[in-house]
Design a protein around this motif. Structure first.
Motif, PDB file in Angstrom:
ATOM      1  N   LEU A   8       5.355 -12.707  -5.008  1.00 17.05           N
ATOM      2  CA  LEU A   8       4.272 -12.176  -4.187  1.00 17.05           C
ATOM      3  C   LEU A   8       4.173 -10.651  -4.349  1.00 17.05           C
ATOM      4  N   ILE A   9       5.326  -9.982  -4.350  1.00 15.73           N
ATOM      5  CA  ILE A   9       5.324  -8.521  -4.520  1.00 15.73           C
ATOM      6  C   ILE A   9       4.813  -8.145  -5.899  1.00 15.73           C
ATOM      7  N   ALA A  10       5.202  -8.919  -6.918  1.00 21.14           N
ATOM      8  CA  ALA A  10       4.696  -8.654  -8.266  1.00 21.14           C
ATOM      9  C   ALA A  10       3.172  -8.767  -8.309  1.00 21.14           C
ATOM     10  N   GLY A  11       2.629  -9.756  -7.608  1.00 21.10           N
ATOM     11  CA  GLY A  11       1.180  -9.884  -7.535  1.00 21.10           C
ATOM     12  C   GLY A  11       0.537  -8.701  -6.832  1.00 21.10           C
ATOM     13  N   CYS A  12       1.217  -8.173  -5.798  1.00 25.31           N
ATOM     14  CA  CYS A  12       0.689  -6.999  -5.091  1.00 25.31           C
ATOM     15  C   CYS A  12       0.647  -5.773  -6.004  1.00 25.31           C
ATOM     16  N   VAL A  13       1.647  -5.649  -6.876  1.00 25.01           N
ATOM     17  CA  VAL A  13       1.637  -4.547  -7.841  1.00 25.01           C
ATOM     18  C   VAL A  13       0.418  -4.666  -8.761  1.00 25.01           C
ATOM     19  N   MET A  14       0.128  -5.872  -9.224  1.00 26.86           N
ATOM     20  CA  MET A  14      -1.042  -6.072 -10.077  1.00 26.86           C
ATOM     21  C   MET A  14      -2.326  -5.747  -9.318  1.00 26.86           C
TER      22      MET A  14
ATOM     23  N   TYR B 283       6.224 -11.900   7.915  1.00 24.99           N
ATOM     24  CA  TYR B 283       7.520 -11.879   8.607  1.00 24.99           C
ATOM     25  C   TYR B 283       7.923 -13.288   9.048  1.00 24.99           C
ATOM     26  N   ARG B 284       6.933 -14.116   9.407  1.00 26.05           N
ATOM     27  CA  ARG B 284       7.239 -15.490   9.805  1.00 26.05           C
ATOM     28  C   ARG B 284       7.562 -16.356   8.591  1.00 26.05           C
ATOM     29  N   VAL B 285       6.807 -16.175   7.522  1.00 29.22           N
ATOM     30  CA  VAL B 285       6.980 -17.000   6.325  1.00 29.22           C
ATOM     31  C   VAL B 285       8.298 -16.684   5.637  1.00 29.22           C
ATOM     32  N   PHE B 286       8.701 -15.419   5.663  1.00 30.34           N
ATOM     33  CA  PHE B 286       9.951 -15.000   5.014  1.00 30.34           C
ATOM     34  C   PHE B 286      10.877 -14.393   6.074  1.00 30.34           C
TER      35      PHE B 286
ATOM     36  N   VAL C  10      -6.303 -11.451 -11.257  1.00 27.04           N
ATOM     37  CA  VAL C  10      -5.097 -12.198 -11.619  1.00 27.04           C
ATOM     38  C   VAL C  10      -3.979 -11.919 -10.619  1.00 27.04           C
ATOM     39  N   GLY C  11      -3.866 -10.653 -10.170  1.00 28.24           N
ATOM     40  CA  GLY C  11      -2.846 -10.317  -9.179  1.00 28.24           C
ATOM     41  C   GLY C  11      -3.038 -11.060  -7.874  1.00 28.24           C
ATOM     42  N   GLY C  12      -4.301 -11.220  -7.445  1.00 31.06           N
ATOM     43  CA  GLY C  12      -4.581 -11.985  -6.236  1.00 31.06           C
ATOM     44  C   GLY C  12      -4.181 -13.445  -6.388  1.00 31.06           C
ATOM     45  N   ILE C  13      -4.440 -14.024  -7.562  1.00 25.68           N
ATOM     46  CA  ILE C  13      -4.074 -15.416  -7.818  1.00 25.68           C
ATOM     47  C   ILE C  13      -2.549 -15.582  -7.816  1.00 25.68           C
ATOM     48  N   VAL C  14      -1.850 -14.619  -8.455  1.00 22.88           N
ATOM     49  CA  VAL C  14      -0.386 -14.678  -8.498  1.00 22.88           C
ATOM     50  C   VAL C  14       0.198 -14.661  -7.083  1.00 22.88           C
ATOM     51  N   SER C  15      -0.306 -13.758  -6.222  1.00 18.49           N
ATOM     52  CA  SER C  15       0.213 -13.675  -4.857  1.00 18.49           C
ATOM     53  C   SER C  15      -0.130 -14.917  -4.047  1.00 18.49           C
ATOM     54  N   ALA C  16      -1.338 -15.443  -4.231  1.00 13.66           N
ATOM     55  CA  ALA C  16      -1.752 -16.636  -3.482  1.00 13.66           C
ATOM     56  C   ALA C  16      -0.907 -17.851  -3.842  1.00 13.66           C
ATOM     57  N   CYS C  17      -0.463 -17.916  -5.084  1.00  9.89           N
ATOM     58  CA  CYS C  17       0.320 -19.075  -5.544  1.00  9.89           C
ATOM     59  C   CYS C  17       1.819 -18.780  -5.603  1.00  9.89           C
ATOM     60  N   ALA C  18       2.250 -17.637  -5.048  1.00  4.84           N
ATOM     61  CA  ALA C  18       3.640 -17.208  -5.182  1.00  4.84           C
ATOM     62  C   ALA C  18       4.600 -18.180  -4.512  1.00  4.84           C
ATOM     63  N   PRO C  19       5.651 -18.633  -5.223  1.00 10.55           N
ATOM     64  CA  PRO C  19       6.642 -19.524  -4.614  1.00 10.55           C
ATOM     65  C   PRO C  19       7.695 -18.781  -3.808  1.00 10.55           C
TER      66      PRO C  19
ATOM     67  N   PHE D 157      -5.374 -13.682   0.164  1.00 10.63           N
ATOM     68  CA  PHE D 157      -5.407 -13.312  -1.253  1.00 10.63           C
ATOM     69  C   PHE D 157      -6.570 -13.983  -1.979  1.00 10.63           C
ATOM     70  N   TRP D 158      -6.887 -15.223  -1.599  1.00 13.41           N
ATOM     71  CA  TRP D 158      -8.041 -15.877  -2.218  1.00 13.41           C
ATOM     72  C   TRP D 158      -9.329 -15.144  -1.864  1.00 13.41           C
ATOM     73  N   LEU D 159      -9.396 -14.567  -0.666  1.00 13.32           N
ATOM     74  CA  LEU D 159     -10.556 -13.751  -0.302  1.00 13.32           C
ATOM     75  C   LEU D 159     -10.691 -12.572  -1.261  1.00 13.32           C
ATOM     76  N   LYS D 160      -9.579 -11.936  -1.598  1.00 17.51           N
ATOM     77  CA  LYS D 160      -9.620 -10.822  -2.542  1.00 17.51           C
ATOM     78  C   LYS D 160     -10.061 -11.289  -3.923  1.00 17.51           C
ATOM     79  N   VAL D 161      -9.601 -12.468  -4.318  1.00 14.21           N
ATOM     80  CA  VAL D 161     -10.009 -13.007  -5.625  1.00 14.21           C
ATOM     81  C   VAL D 161     -11.520 -13.208  -5.668  1.00 14.21           C
ATOM     82  N   VAL D 162     -12.079 -13.784  -4.607  1.00 14.22           N
ATOM     83  CA  VAL D 162     -13.523 -14.012  -4.556  1.00 14.22           C
ATOM     84  C   VAL D 162     -14.278 -12.695  -4.628  1.00 14.22           C
ATOM     85  N   LEU D 163     -13.818 -11.676  -3.903  1.00 13.20           N
ATOM     86  CA  LEU D 163     -14.474 -10.373  -3.929  1.00 13.20           C
ATOM     87  C   LEU D 163     -14.437  -9.757  -5.326  1.00 13.20           C
ATOM     88  N   CYS D 164     -13.293  -9.866  -5.995  1.00 13.80           N
ATOM     89  CA  CYS D 164     -13.175  -9.305  -7.350  1.00 13.80           C
ATOM     90  C   CYS D 164     -14.092 -10.022  -8.331  1.00 13.80           C
TER      91      CYS D 164
END
Length: 492
Positions: A112-118, A49-52, A98-107, A177-184
């Motif tokens: 970011l939502i597309a990464g959440c879908v993945m 909410y703060r970022v967007f 890949v979805g976690g990486i997409v969300s972490a790097c989302a511009p 999101f990077w935490l999720k990437v590491v777990l995966c």
């Protein structure tokens, strides 16, 4: 899940003691990755909410995740039957990574939502893990292994609230999101090293295209729900999307009933108790199961808004972990009530707890000392009611169809959770307070949400009261006694 719901182990030799331990460890790590999917998103909602600031689409990070989860849950188990559970599990984990990486790097928020879908494909981890259990363990060990995996999911969800909170507080929201990437990545390594290869098993021919028609229909309904605040109920666009989505869902259900090998077996809804149990689950999904995002947001919302307690993500994570531990105590109690008196009384008790707990939050939400016990009762009632709903399904379903029936319940849960998530975010946007560009829900919006959830639980209570009464010991063996909550029932 009841032991009778699980077929006997496959013809392959069960794992011996040493490899079996490593195999179970890999499945436990998989349960952690599955729990991380939505839990991390809940933890970072206030930060988003703060970022967007001023964006009405932040809620779609949750809604899109659960919509994707409904679709992927419907197909991952089937693909596991056809291609092998281990192979599909590795594919699922790779896509979630890949979805976690997409969300972490989302511009921007859309990416970011597309990464959440993945990332939502992680919902397929649980059914695939159950398939691996059946495939690699002797029949006598299957129930205990299922309980171990599902319990790990509940506990890890609470721990991830804490870990994600620490990462977000000390680094950035991308760190979640990077935490999720590491777990995966860790899970992929564990599965490759410790899980035996599954043989491909050619199965029935399923029409996946028409079987997945419920996905665009549900998208239309969800978008209409989101736009009600902007368009209004009388806008023809709102009515068009709602009616169009409902019509497509009707044709989809008719098709699934008519084909020999449906993607989702609608014919299982022929029994009254199964229909009413699914209706109870719908009430839970659209209301009480929204606990994760509502409480996480409320606990972290700045105190200057006069709604919330201004906790850090870490502090909120600690409290959410406490709520999850409380929920673990409810499942065995609900199972014992169902074993002794049948599942209907357990459902009535659980729904009654939810009505009382959420209604009490309306006057108690201004004090953290009073709010925490109320929130714990909400969590306890949720676990109690959900375990009862699973037992309602198992009571009314033959052993050879229990797996299909509980799988259908999962799909209903995921779909209506997505609807409920969007409804809650729409209600939270009803009144807001702003400062320095940051906008948050006002206190009256939370009051409306608490009332909405209490109302949905009250509807569930009426439905549970309409359940057929079952007496006698012939109905008692087919219930879960404290097996924990699996898949949708897991507190996240």
């Amino acid at each position: 899940m009841h032991a009778d719901a699980l077929p006997q182990s496959s013809s392959r030799q069960p794992l011996v003691e040493g490899p079996r331990r490593w195999f179970l460890l890999a499945l436990l790590i998989s349960a952690v990755s599955a729990s991380a999917g939505i839990t991390v998103i809940y933890t970072m909602l206030v930060t988003l909410y703060r970022v967007f600031p001023g964006s009405a689409s932040v809620g779609w990070t949750v809604t899109a995740y659960w919509l994707g989860a409904a679709v992927f849950a419907a197909i991952c188990g089937r693909l596991g039957d056809l291609l092998g559970y281990r192979r599909v599990l590795l594919m699922v984990l790779a896509i979630a990574t890949v979805g976690g990486i997409v969300s972490a790097c989302a511009p921007n928020l859309a990416v970011l939502i597309a990464g959440c879908v993945m990332q939502s494909i992680a919902s397929g981890i649980t059914p695939l893990s159950m398939g691996l259990v059946r495939e690699n363990l002797p029949a006598r060990d299957i129930p205990s292994a299922v309980g171990l995996v599902t319990a790990a999911g509940m506990v890890s969800a609470g721990l991830i609230y804490i870990c994600a909170g620490i990462v977000i507080d000390r680094y950035s929201w991308q760190g979640g999101f990077w935490l999720k990437v590491v777990l995966c990545v860790m899970t992929i390594a564990a599965v490759r090293l410790c899980v035996p290869k599954s043989s491909a098993r050619p199965g029935t021919q399923i029409d996946f295209v028409r079987g997945l028609a419920f996905a665009p229909a549900l998208c239309a309904i969800l978008f209409a729900v989101q736009q009600i605040h902007t368009w209004g109920l009388r806008d023809p666009r709102t009515a068009g999307l709602l009616i169009g989505g409902a019509v497509i869902l009707w044709f989809w259900a008719r098709h699934q009933r008519s084909v020999a090998d449906p993607l989702i077996n609608i014919r299982l809804l022929a029994k009254r108790q199964v229909i009413l149990a699914n209706a109870c689950m719908m009430c839970i999904a659209v209301g009480a199961m929204q606990l994760g995002q509502v409480f996480s947001l409320f606990l972290q919302q700045p105190a200057w808004t006069r709604a919330g307690f201004g906790l850090t993500a870490t502090g909120a994570g600690l409290l959410m972990f406490t709520f999850n531990v409380t929920a673990m105590l409810a499942s065995p109690w609900s199972g014992r009530v169902a074993a002794r008196h049948a599942a209907r009384p357990a459902a009535l008790i659980g729904m009654s707890m939810l009505v009382v707990a959420w209604a009490c939050l309306i006057p108690l939400h201004r004090s953290v000392v009073l709010f925490v016990p109320g929130a714990m009762l909400c969590s306890f009632g949720l676990a109690f009611a959900q375990t009862a709903v699973y037992n309602l399904i198992i009571e009314a379903t033959p052993a050879q169809q229990t797996g299909e029936a509980t799988g259908l319940l999962y799909v209903f849960f995921s779909c209506f959770f997505a609807v409920g998530a969007q409804a809650v975010f729409t209600l939270l946007q009803g009144a807001s307070v702003s400062n320095g560009g940051a906008s948050f829900p006002a206190a009256q919006s939370y009051v409306v949400v608490f009332g909405y959830v209490a109302g949905s639980a009250l509807l569930g209570l009426f439905i549970a009261y309409a359940l057929p009464k079952r007496r006698g010991p012939e109905h008692r063996p087919n219930v879960i006694e404290g097996a924990g909550l699996s898949g949708p029932a897991r507190m996240q």
